[in-house]
Scaffold this active site. Sequence first.
Site, mmCIF file in Angstrom:
data_model
loop_
_atom_site.group_PDB
_atom_site.id
_atom_site.type_symbol
_atom_site.label_atom_id
_atom_site.label_comp_id
_atom_site.label_asym_id
_atom_site.label_seq_id
_atom_site.Cartn_x
_atom_site.Cartn_y
_atom_site.Cartn_z
ATOM 1 N N CYS A 31 5.562 4.623 3.655
ATOM 2 C CA CYS A 31 5.326 3.331 2.993
ATOM 3 C C CYS A 31 5.131 3.479 1.481
ATOM 4 O O CYS A 31 5.266 2.498 0.744
ATOM 5 C CB CYS A 31 4.086 2.650 3.545
ATOM 6 S SG CYS A 31 3.988 2.578 5.327
HETATM 7 O O1 KQY Z 1 4.040 -0.537 4.383
HETATM 8 C C1 KQY Z 1 2.872 -0.660 4.508
HETATM 9 N N1 KQY Z 1 2.291 -0.139 5.531
HETATM 10 C C2 KQY Z 1 2.143 -1.440 3.485
HETATM 11 C C3 KQY Z 1 0.817 -1.860 3.882
HETATM 12 C C4 KQY Z 1 0.156 -2.630 2.795
HETATM 13 C C5 KQY Z 1 -1.283 -2.621 2.971
HETATM 14 C C6 KQY Z 1 -2.023 -3.362 1.921
HETATM 15 N N2 KQY Z 1 -3.400 -3.270 2.182
#
Ligand code: KQY
Length: 364
Positions: free
Chosen positions: A356
């Site tokens: 991510c």
């Molecule tokens: O791709 C992801 N797991 C992004 C998560 C964003 C979290 C913001 N608190």
Amino acid sequence: MAKVLESSPRKDGYRMPGEFEAHQGCWMIWPERTDNWRNEAKPAQKVFAEVAAAISQFEDVTMGVSGGQFCNARDMLPDRVRVVELSNNDSWVRDAGPTFVVDDRGGLRLIDWIFNAWGGLEGGLYSPWDQDELISQKIAELVGVDRYKAPLVLEGGSIHSDGEGTLITTEECLLNNNRNPKLSREEIEVFLGDYLSVEKIIWLPRGCYNDETDGHVDNLCCFIRPGVVALTWTDDRQDSQYQISSEALEVLSGAVDARGRKLDVYTIRQPKPIAISTEECAGVDRVEGTIPRQEGDRMAASYINFYIANGGIVAPLFDDSGDQPAMYKLQELFPDRRIVGIPAREILLGGGNIHCITQQQPKV
Ligand code: KQY
């Protein structure tokens, strides 16, 4: 100036490559917001620096950093990581950043999706997200490539491509009312086809249990190479993840890809359930407009959330007895790449993991 293109990647002969294809480099964004990252984001910054250092053994890494954090990030990162000033609302470049597309004549362009912080005002994770919205445009300028502005709310973590016409995604995310409520599944499929040059979309029902992205596929399942996928798994029937992974396995086992191949599906056992501690929770600022952290909340920990680099895999570790078996499994699945495990609880606490916080730029 990097131009906005009126056409579509498919019309122009561009496709989204698989992550396992060769990279020019990797993009990341430095964490700092104190309502997401505990203790002034210091523990997260240390782990982001470790991830950047690990990936930079294999390919170039560029770290986007706010003006206020530039000197600190420069100091914490190895010299071989390029640091550029890049305003942001948070550090999830996979989601707020671009999807690069390539053609077979050495062309490189990118797709600038609409970003609404995982659901906008209906369940989104923070507000505002105006600086995140500009990240793809700024990366287009920095790389010097033209971009397509796609009329679709989409985060990069919600799609995986095999580079040969097949896409994996989840219904929970892409068909969620807080993304593209006016579009039907069929209309979304047409946009995905036009922008990513895919002919076959494999829809998994749901993403990982308690994943705050509304079920991004990149925490659940990914392509190892065309025709081969890995899926997060648990044998514990009492675990809420069991049903989710079982449904996904059923879909994947019955699917054929765009080239008519049946998929080989490998499973990787998830770590034992991990919850946010009282101390971790206390280190996060509470701010209206940002999803709060609650002690005891189960986090969506999965070994699938790894990054494929040129010659390497950079994968999360959770201080769990599942860590070593997962790394061995990854080594079996990627015999020609070196596996580097990074203790990643601090990234997990922010709501995601290594995949991510990274975005590959393909080599052309
Ligand atoms: O791709 C992801 N797991 C992004 C998560 C964003 C979290 C913001 N608190």
